[in-house]
Design a protein around this motif. Structure first.
Motif, mmCIF file in Angstrom:
data_model
loop_
_atom_site.group_PDB
_atom_site.id
_atom_site.type_symbol
_atom_site.label_atom_id
_atom_site.label_comp_id
_atom_site.label_asym_id
_atom_site.label_seq_id
_atom_site.Cartn_x
_atom_site.Cartn_y
_atom_site.Cartn_z
ATOM 1 N N GLN A 144 12.587 5.728 -10.614
ATOM 2 C CA GLN A 144 11.334 6.492 -10.626
ATOM 3 C C GLN A 144 11.462 7.802 -9.857
ATOM 4 O O GLN A 144 10.649 8.693 -9.996
ATOM 5 C CB GLN A 144 10.214 5.649 -10.032
ATOM 6 N N PHE A 145 12.512 7.940 -9.053
ATOM 7 C CA PHE A 145 12.683 9.137 -8.240
ATOM 8 C C PHE A 145 13.638 10.147 -8.857
ATOM 9 O O PHE A 145 13.770 11.257 -8.347
ATOM 10 C CB PHE A 145 13.184 8.748 -6.846
ATOM 11 N N ASP A 146 14.336 9.768 -9.926
ATOM 12 C CA ASP A 146 15.324 10.661 -10.529
ATOM 13 C C ASP A 146 14.729 11.984 -10.992
ATOM 14 O O ASP A 146 15.295 13.044 -10.752
ATOM 15 C CB ASP A 146 16.046 9.984 -11.696
ATOM 16 N N GLN A 147 13.574 11.942 -11.658
ATOM 17 C CA GLN A 147 12.965 13.178 -12.150
ATOM 18 C C GLN A 147 12.541 14.066 -10.987
ATOM 19 O O GLN A 147 12.764 15.278 -11.008
ATOM 20 C CB GLN A 147 11.769 12.886 -13.042
ATOM 21 N N ALA A 148 11.962 13.466 -9.955
ATOM 22 C CA ALA A 148 11.552 14.253 -8.787
ATOM 23 C C ALA A 148 12.759 14.895 -8.125
ATOM 24 O O ALA A 148 12.709 16.052 -7.703
ATOM 25 C CB ALA A 148 10.810 13.372 -7.787
ATOM 26 N N GLN A 149 13.869 14.157 -8.045
ATOM 27 C CA GLN A 149 15.083 14.707 -7.454
ATOM 28 C C GLN A 149 15.594 15.886 -8.271
ATOM 29 O O GLN A 149 15.972 16.919 -7.720
ATOM 30 C CB GLN A 149 16.161 13.619 -7.356
ATOM 31 N N GLN A 150 15.588 15.756 -9.584
ATOM 32 C CA GLN A 150 16.053 16.840 -10.445
ATOM 33 C C GLN A 150 15.174 18.076 -10.295
ATOM 34 O O GLN A 150 15.663 19.195 -10.217
ATOM 35 C CB GLN A 150 16.091 16.392 -11.904
ATOM 36 N N GLU A 151 13.855 17.870 -10.256
ATOM 37 C CA GLU A 151 12.935 19.000 -10.138
ATOM 38 C C GLU A 151 13.060 19.689 -8.782
ATOM 39 O O GLU A 151 12.973 20.912 -8.690
ATOM 40 C CB GLU A 151 11.496 18.535 -10.346
ATOM 41 N N SER A 152 13.262 18.913 -7.751
ATOM 42 C CA SER A 152 13.313 19.509 -6.412
ATOM 43 C C SER A 152 14.642 20.199 -6.119
ATOM 44 O O SER A 152 14.717 21.021 -5.222
ATOM 45 C CB SER A 152 13.028 18.454 -5.340
#
Length: 175
Positions: A31-39
């Motif tokens: 669930q954190f992969d997209q947030a990591q990519q965006e940040s």
């Protein structure tokens, strides 16, 4: 004797096969992969603004302990400082100061919630968030919050503790 040798051979083979099968399966994205990519993408907004005030600068504006109350600093980072308010060893509230230069929720500035405020505490616009949080905005930049952590710590208590902060001193803090 051959049965014993057979068991010695089959156990390591099965374990190796199990490791091979489970090690080679594709992992589902967390669930954190997209947030990591965006940040971490180029041009992404930093989590803390470069011009945010150091959290250690806020400590002197917190209410002083006394009269049975204990203030325990729990977090300090660029743009934020936090302390627990305790009495008789029990957590009553969390006291916090944050620099709104870094604070945004979904791209909406944290200061927006104060725009329509009709309530003032010590001359500063105030808002209640839910039933456990009261905040004021100082100099259109610094958010001072008190969050109840005990049902006996009321809205009136939160408002009184906000007034115990050195809000005038915080207003003079260089931005």
């Amino acid at each position: 004797m051959t049965v014993l040798n057979w068991r010695r051979v089959i156990a390591p083979l099965m374990l190796s096969l199990l490791l091979l099968v489970t090690g080679c399966t594709a992992n589902e994205p967390s669930q954190f992969d997209q947030a990591q990519q965006e940040s971490t993408r180029k041009g992404a907004q930093p989590a803390v603004a470069k011009n945010a005030t150091q959290g250690s600068s806020f400590n002197k504006f917190f209410p002083k302990p006394g009269n049975g109350y204990e203030r325990v600093f729990t977090q300090e980072k660029k743009g934020f400082a936090e302390a627990k308010l305790k009495k008789d060893g029990k957590d009553l509230a969390v006291l916090a100061i944050s620099d709104a230069a870094s604070d945004s929720t979904g791209g909406i500035s944290a200061t927006k919630k104060f725009e329509k405020s009709v309530t003032k505490i010590a001359g500063y616009p105030a808002v209640d968030v839910g039933t456990t949080q009261t905040a004021v905005l100082v100099s259109d930049r610094y958010q001072v919050k008190v969050l109840s952590r005990n049902p006996l710590f009321t809205k009136a208590d939160r408002q009184a503790w906000i007034q115990r902060f050195d809000l005038a001193g915080l207003a003079k803090l260089k931005k």
